[in-house]
Design a protein around this motif. Structure first.
Motif, PDB file in Angstrom:
ATOM      1  N   SER A  51      -8.571   0.891  -0.394  1.00  0.00           N
ATOM      2  CA  SER A  51      -8.036   1.295   0.903  1.00  0.00           C
ATOM      3  C   SER A  51      -6.875   0.367   1.247  1.00  0.00           C
ATOM      4  CB  SER A  51      -9.191   1.142   1.907  1.00  0.00           C
ATOM      5  OG  SER A  51      -8.725   1.265   3.200  1.00  0.00           O
ATOM      6  N   LEU A  52      -5.821   0.951   1.816  1.00  0.00           N
ATOM      7  CA  LEU A  52      -4.606   0.172   2.103  1.00  0.00           C
ATOM      8  C   LEU A  52      -4.053   0.564   3.462  1.00  0.00           C
ATOM      9  CD1 LEU A  52      -3.117   0.950  -1.360  1.00  0.00           C
ATOM     10  CD2 LEU A  52      -3.511  -1.390  -0.584  1.00  0.00           C
ATOM     11  N   PRO A  53      -3.295  -0.328   4.092  1.00  0.00           N
ATOM     12  CA  PRO A  53      -2.561   0.121   5.275  1.00  0.00           C
ATOM     13  C   PRO A  53      -1.635   1.261   4.822  1.00  0.00           C
ATOM     14  CG  PRO A  53      -2.414  -2.278   5.001  1.00  0.00           C
ATOM     15  CD  PRO A  53      -3.041  -1.738   3.757  1.00  0.00           C
ATOM     16  N   ILE A  54      -1.744   2.434   5.488  1.00  0.00           N
ATOM     17  CA  ILE A  54      -1.096   3.641   4.945  1.00  0.00           C
ATOM     18  C   ILE A  54       0.390   3.432   4.664  1.00  0.00           C
ATOM     19  CG2 ILE A  54      -0.571   6.081   5.350  1.00  0.00           C
ATOM     20  CD1 ILE A  54      -3.026   6.344   6.957  1.00  0.00           C
ATOM     21  N   GLU A  55       1.063   2.783   5.594  1.00  0.00           N
ATOM     22  CA  GLU A  55       2.521   2.680   5.441  1.00  0.00           C
ATOM     23  C   GLU A  55       2.911   1.814   4.242  1.00  0.00           C
ATOM     24  OE1 GLU A  55       0.697   1.272   7.701  1.00  0.00           O
ATOM     25  OE2 GLU A  55       1.306  -0.826   7.913  1.00  0.00           O
ATOM     26  N   ARG A  56       1.941   1.070   3.664  1.00  0.00           N
ATOM     27  CA  ARG A  56       2.284   0.205   2.536  1.00  0.00           C
ATOM     28  C   ARG A  56       1.937   0.837   1.182  1.00  0.00           C
ATOM     29  NH1 ARG A  56       1.150  -5.951   3.550  1.00  0.00           N
ATOM     30  NH2 ARG A  56       3.077  -6.057   2.344  1.00  0.00           N
ATOM     31  N   ILE A  57       1.403   2.071   1.212  1.00  0.00           N
ATOM     32  CA  ILE A  57       0.994   2.703  -0.053  1.00  0.00           C
ATOM     33  C   ILE A  57       2.160   2.817  -1.060  1.00  0.00           C
ATOM     34  CG2 ILE A  57       0.201   4.873  -1.111  1.00  0.00           C
ATOM     35  CD1 ILE A  57      -1.769   5.215   1.122  1.00  0.00           C
ATOM     36  N   PRO A  58       3.336   3.319  -0.649  1.00  0.00           N
ATOM     37  CA  PRO A  58       4.400   3.474  -1.652  1.00  0.00           C
ATOM     38  C   PRO A  58       4.758   2.153  -2.350  1.00  0.00           C
ATOM     39  CG  PRO A  58       4.946   4.695   0.334  1.00  0.00           C
ATOM     40  CD  PRO A  58       3.735   3.874   0.664  1.00  0.00           C
ATOM     41  N   GLN A  59       4.864   1.102  -1.545  1.00  0.00           N
ATOM     42  CA  GLN A  59       5.212  -0.190  -2.125  1.00  0.00           C
ATOM     43  C   GLN A  59       4.083  -0.696  -3.036  1.00  0.00           C
ATOM     44  OE1 GLN A  59       5.911  -3.152   0.851  1.00  0.00           O
ATOM     45  NE2 GLN A  59       6.833  -4.568  -0.626  1.00  0.00           N
ATOM     46  N   PHE A  60       2.843  -0.479  -2.593  1.00  0.00           N
ATOM     47  CA  PHE A  60       1.693  -0.896  -3.400  1.00  0.00           C
ATOM     48  C   PHE A  60       1.728  -0.214  -4.771  1.00  0.00           C
ATOM     49  CE2 PHE A  60      -2.398   0.135  -5.198  1.00  0.00           C
ATOM     50  CZ  PHE A  60      -2.995  -1.111  -5.300  1.00  0.00           C
ATOM     51  N   ILE A  61       1.973   1.111  -4.752  1.00  0.00           N
ATOM     52  CA  ILE A  61       1.951   1.853  -6.021  1.00  0.00           C
ATOM     53  C   ILE A  61       2.971   1.266  -6.985  1.00  0.00           C
ATOM     54  CG2 ILE A  61       2.504   4.111  -7.062  1.00  0.00           C
ATOM     55  CD1 ILE A  61       1.040   5.451  -4.761  1.00  0.00           C
ATOM     56  N   GLU A  62       4.114   0.877  -6.454  1.00  0.00           N
ATOM     57  CA  GLU A  62       5.162   0.328  -7.306  1.00  0.00           C
ATOM     58  C   GLU A  62       4.766  -1.044  -7.874  1.00  0.00           C
ATOM     59  OE1 GLU A  62       8.990   0.777  -5.368  1.00  0.00           O
ATOM     60  OE2 GLU A  62       9.717  -0.912  -6.598  1.00  0.00           O
ATOM     61  N   THR A  63       4.344  -1.951  -6.998  1.00  0.00           N
ATOM     62  CA  THR A  63       4.085  -3.317  -7.493  1.00  0.00           C
ATOM     63  C   THR A  63       2.781  -3.383  -8.293  1.00  0.00           C
ATOM     64  OG1 THR A  63       3.038  -3.985  -5.429  1.00  0.00           O
ATOM     65  CG2 THR A  63       5.393  -4.431  -5.623  1.00  0.00           C
ATOM     66  N   ALA A  64       1.807  -2.564  -7.913  1.00  0.00           N
ATOM     67  CA  ALA A  64       0.530  -2.600  -8.658  1.00  0.00           C
ATOM     68  C   ALA A  64       0.754  -2.130 -10.093  1.00  0.00           C
ATOM     69  CB  ALA A  64      -0.517  -1.737  -7.967  1.00  0.00           C
ATOM     70  N   GLU A  65       1.605  -1.124 -10.257  1.00  0.00           N
ATOM     71  CA  GLU A  65       1.848  -0.650 -11.633  1.00  0.00           C
ATOM     72  C   GLU A  65       2.451  -1.775 -12.474  1.00  0.00           C
ATOM     73  OE1 GLU A  65       3.710   3.131 -12.300  1.00  0.00           O
ATOM     74  OE2 GLU A  65       3.823   2.727 -14.463  1.00  0.00           O
ATOM     75  N   ALA A  66       3.416  -2.488 -11.892  1.00  0.00           N
ATOM     76  CA  ALA A  66       4.032  -3.583 -12.649  1.00  0.00           C
ATOM     77  C   ALA A  66       2.978  -4.630 -13.011  1.00  0.00           C
ATOM     78  CB  ALA A  66       5.159  -4.200 -11.824  1.00  0.00           C
ATOM     79  N   THR A  67       2.112  -4.960 -12.058  1.00  0.00           N
ATOM     80  CA  THR A  67       1.087  -5.985 -12.299  1.00  0.00           C
ATOM     81  C   THR A  67       0.098  -5.534 -13.372  1.00  0.00           C
ATOM     82  OG1 THR A  67       1.293  -6.597  -9.993  1.00  0.00           O
ATOM     83  CG2 THR A  67      -0.634  -7.437 -11.124  1.00  0.00           C
ATOM     84  N   VAL A  68      -0.354  -4.266 -13.257  1.00  0.00           N
ATOM     85  CA  VAL A  68      -1.340  -3.776 -14.223  1.00  0.00           C
ATOM     86  C   VAL A  68      -0.700  -3.697 -15.616  1.00  0.00           C
ATOM     87  CG1 VAL A  68      -2.708  -1.747 -14.874  1.00  0.00           C
ATOM     88  CG2 VAL A  68      -2.754  -2.563 -12.516  1.00  0.00           C
ATOM     89  N   ARG A  69       0.563  -3.289 -15.666  1.00  0.00           N
ATOM     90  CA  ARG A  69       1.204  -3.152 -16.992  1.00  0.00           C
ATOM     91  C   ARG A  69       1.497  -4.510 -17.642  1.00  0.00           C
ATOM     92  NH1 ARG A  69       1.090   1.734 -18.395  1.00  0.00           N
ATOM     93  NH2 ARG A  69       1.548   3.458 -16.962  1.00  0.00           N
ATOM     94  N   ALA A  98     -13.065   1.586  -0.512  1.00  0.00           N
ATOM     95  CA  ALA A  98     -12.759   2.426   0.648  1.00  0.00           C
ATOM     96  C   ALA A  98     -13.948   3.269   1.038  1.00  0.00           C
ATOM     97  CB  ALA A  98     -11.567   3.326   0.322  1.00  0.00           C
ATOM     98  N   GLU A  99     -14.579   3.940   0.045  1.00  0.00           N
ATOM     99  CA  GLU A  99     -15.644   4.870   0.409  1.00  0.00           C
ATOM    100  C   GLU A  99     -16.793   4.924  -0.588  1.00  0.00           C
ATOM    101  OE1 GLU A  99     -13.943   8.802   0.697  1.00  0.00           O
ATOM    102  OE2 GLU A  99     -13.568   8.920  -1.451  1.00  0.00           O
ATOM    103  N   HIS A 100     -16.642   4.393  -1.786  1.00  0.00           N
ATOM    104  CA  HIS A 100     -17.728   4.517  -2.769  1.00  0.00           C
ATOM    105  C   HIS A 100     -18.770   3.421  -2.650  1.00  0.00           C
ATOM    106  CE1 HIS A 100     -14.904   7.033  -5.562  1.00  0.00           C
ATOM    107  NE2 HIS A 100     -15.346   7.706  -4.518  1.00  0.00           N
ATOM    108  N   GLY A 101     -18.437   2.331  -1.991  1.00  0.00           N
ATOM    109  CA  GLY A 101     -19.387   1.232  -1.842  1.00  0.00           C
ATOM    110  C   GLY A 101     -19.221   0.188  -2.932  1.00  0.00           C
ATOM    111  N   ILE A 102     -20.229  -0.680  -3.059  1.00  0.00           N
ATOM    112  CA  ILE A 102     -20.153  -1.821  -3.974  1.00  0.00           C
ATOM    113  C   ILE A 102     -21.071  -1.609  -5.179  1.00  0.00           C
ATOM    114  CG2 ILE A 102     -20.511  -4.323  -4.168  1.00  0.00           C
ATOM    115  CD1 ILE A 102     -18.189  -3.575  -2.267  1.00  0.00           C
ATOM    116  N   GLY A 103     -22.344  -1.258  -4.903  1.00  0.00           N
ATOM    117  CA  GLY A 103     -23.310  -1.022  -5.984  1.00  0.00           C
ATOM    118  C   GLY A 103     -23.392  -2.207  -6.919  1.00  0.00           C
TER     119      GLY A 103
END
Ligand SMILES: Cc1cc2nc3c(=O)[nH]c(=O)nc-3n(C[C@H](O)[C@H](O)[C@H](O)COP(=O)(O)OP(=O)(O)OC[C@H]3O[C@@H](n4cnc5c(N)ncnc54)[C@H](O)[C@@H]3O)c2cc1C
Length: 469
Positions: A350-368, A426-431
């Motif tokens: 879950s993210l602050p909605i307005e930051r989703i586009p930026q998150f998608i960009e930087t997270a991809e770089a980090t994961v890659r 966001a919604e699936h829990g921890i388990g």
């Protein structure tokens, strides 16, 4: 295995409610995705609250670990016992009675084992809406939905399960029944204890009954699938649609072209929605109590404006119920397509909605940086700031890839989530899936209070060990 305990269990509950045969227990020991496998000495299938209480009292006396199980559609291994052969799985599947539906107070009271889809249909038959809706609604149980505080596709309009719950009946580990099954809209008498069971993932007791709010039935629906090239367009489209359509906005879902590709490849009978391909797609549903023509006109008007002003690239508006369902299937079949594709590393964030586009960009770089050739499948409830940020093996890699890379990729994704002020669940829990990350990222004071609450409810720690806390 404890023969004395098992004898007493059968004595108290009767043979028809207790399974002890190893072969018959087997199907109860794995999760929906087939990722986790556990052990148990018995599966108990009580038929009423008293039997749940008798079972828990006995388990508490013998210090037997108890794993509550609903429809087993949870995605974090919460309903799968750990490897210990001494566990008892307590399944609510036989507790499936609707206790009451009230169309003046607009409430529904049901046993916790009722299947969510059945409750939705029962409410609809009375001209009311139970707005909790998810792709697993024909398998998941309302008790499981409450225990996980499920979200789903209509949160943008109606909120999470918590916002729909008026009352909870639950059995504590010592066998006491917490009777909070009221339907009052207003009750300001101190701490609202039922809230503790919502999202507790079976760690405080077994939920046996639930009282829910009902809403007016939205009889008319209109859906559009809009093609966008960037998540920023999806964000601006949301801003514009919310302003124009207000409360009629019932769902705002997003998926990338990679998700569409996967669904087209893995699920039979699916068709490409546009001639061209785009970066992503937004599925918007508007719904109202009446006046189909006006709703359709509104949707066509706002989408026409969005196309003109460049908030989307192309759009298909549903012209019939079957077309509406076909558009929804493109989004709802993503989980099934992933299951067919092999193990995916799921991050329900879950993210602050307005930051989703930026998150998608930087997270991809980090994961890659960690795994350059991995495949990313990003989709989810964009309107609530909830993404399913799923990572899968590179083309050609074997299915064991996910297990090997799980820890490193989770650290990369959740590190980014924390940097953006988001949540790792966001919604699936921890388990059992996110227990490690939960302890790493949760505020230490919050954790301490949770452990103290657990101690009050479950001093012998018999409830769902190895999950959440
Ligand atoms: C295809 C698919 C799509 C999904 N989409 C969504 C979605 O959009 N939104 C969403 O939030 N989730 C979604 N999920 C996840 C899942 O459906 C939800 O978490 C659901 O609420 C779980 O309900 P269940 O009855 O299957 O619970 P289970 O999987 O059986 O259990 C989940 C947890 O709740 C506990 N529990 C279950 N019943 C009780 C009870 N009576 N008392 C106490 N504890 C209990 C279990 O111990 C476990 O910790 C999806 C799953 C699938 C497979």
């Amino acid at each position: 295995m404890n023969p004395e305990f098992l004898d007493r269990l059968v004595q108290v509950l009767g043979k028809e409610s207790v399974i002890t045969d190893a072969a018959e227990i087997e199907p109860w020991l794995t999760d929906w995705r087939g990722v986790y496998k556990g052990g148990a000495q018995a599966v108990v299938r009580p038929s009423n609250t008293q039997q749940v209480a008798d079972c828990l009292r006995l388990c508490n006396e013998f210090r037997i670990p108890v794993v509550p199980r609903g429809g087993n559609t949870g995605l974090c291994g919460g309903a799968t016992p750990d490897a210990s052969p001494g566990n008892v799985v307590i399944s609510l599947d036989r507790m499936n009675r609707i206790r009451s539906i009230d169309t003046i107070a607009n409430t529904l009271v049901a046993d916790a084992g009722c299947i969510l889809g059945n409750l939705r249909r029962a409410a609809e038959a009375e001209g009311r809406l139970l707005p909790l809706s998810l792709a697993a609604e024909d398998s998941s149980q309302i008790g499981g939905n409450v225990a996980t505080n499920a979200g789903g596709v209509n949160v943008v309009r109606y909120g999470m399960t918590r916002e729909l719950v008026l009352g909870v009946e639950a059995v504590l580990p010592n066998g006491e029944v917490f009777n909070g099954l009221q339907t009052l809209r207003k009750d300001n008498t101190g701490y609202d204890l039922k809230q503790l069971f919502i999202g507790s993932e079976g760690t405080l007791g077994v939920i046996t009954g639930v009282a829910l709010k009902l809403l007016p039935l939205t009889r008319v629906r209109s859906v559009v699938l809009a093609a966008v090239n960037t998540p920023q367009q999806a964000l601006e489209l949301l801003r514009s649609l919310y302003g124009r359509c207000g409360a009629r906005l019932q769902a705002y879902e997003y998926f990338t072209d990679e998700c569409l590709d996967l669904v087209l490849a893995q699920v039979e009978g699916m068709h490409q929605p546009f001639e061209g391909r785009y970066g992503g797609y937004v599925l918007v549903e508007l719904a109202d109590t009446a006046d189909e023509g006006a709703l359709q006109d509104l949707l066509e008007e706002v989408i026409g404006e969005a196309l003109e002003s460049g908030l989307c690239e192309d759009a298909v508006v549903s012209a019939s119920l079957s077309q509406l369902q076909a558009l929804w299937r493109l989004r709802e079949e993503i989980s099934e397509a992933q299951r067919a594709d092999g193990p995916h590393l799921k991050h329900d964030i879950s993210l602050p909605i307005e930051r989703i586009p930026q998150f998608i960009e930087t997270a991809e770089a980090t994961v890659r940086e960690v795994a350059p050739d991995c495949r990313l499948f990003i989709f989810g409830h964009f309107g609530d700031g909830n993404l399913h940020y799923n990572v899968s093996r590179p083309e050609g890699a074997d299915r064991g890839w996910a297990k090997e890379w799980e820890g490193r990729i989770a650290a990369a994704v959740f590190g980014e989530v924390a940097a953006y002020g988001g949540s790792i669940s966001a919604e699936h829990g921890i388990g059992q899936l996110k227990r490690h990350e939960f302890h790493h990222h949760k505020d230490p004071m919050h954790l301490r209070l949770m452990l103290q609450i657990k101690q009050i409810f479950d001093p012998n720690s018999i409830m769902n060990p190895g999950k959440l806390l």
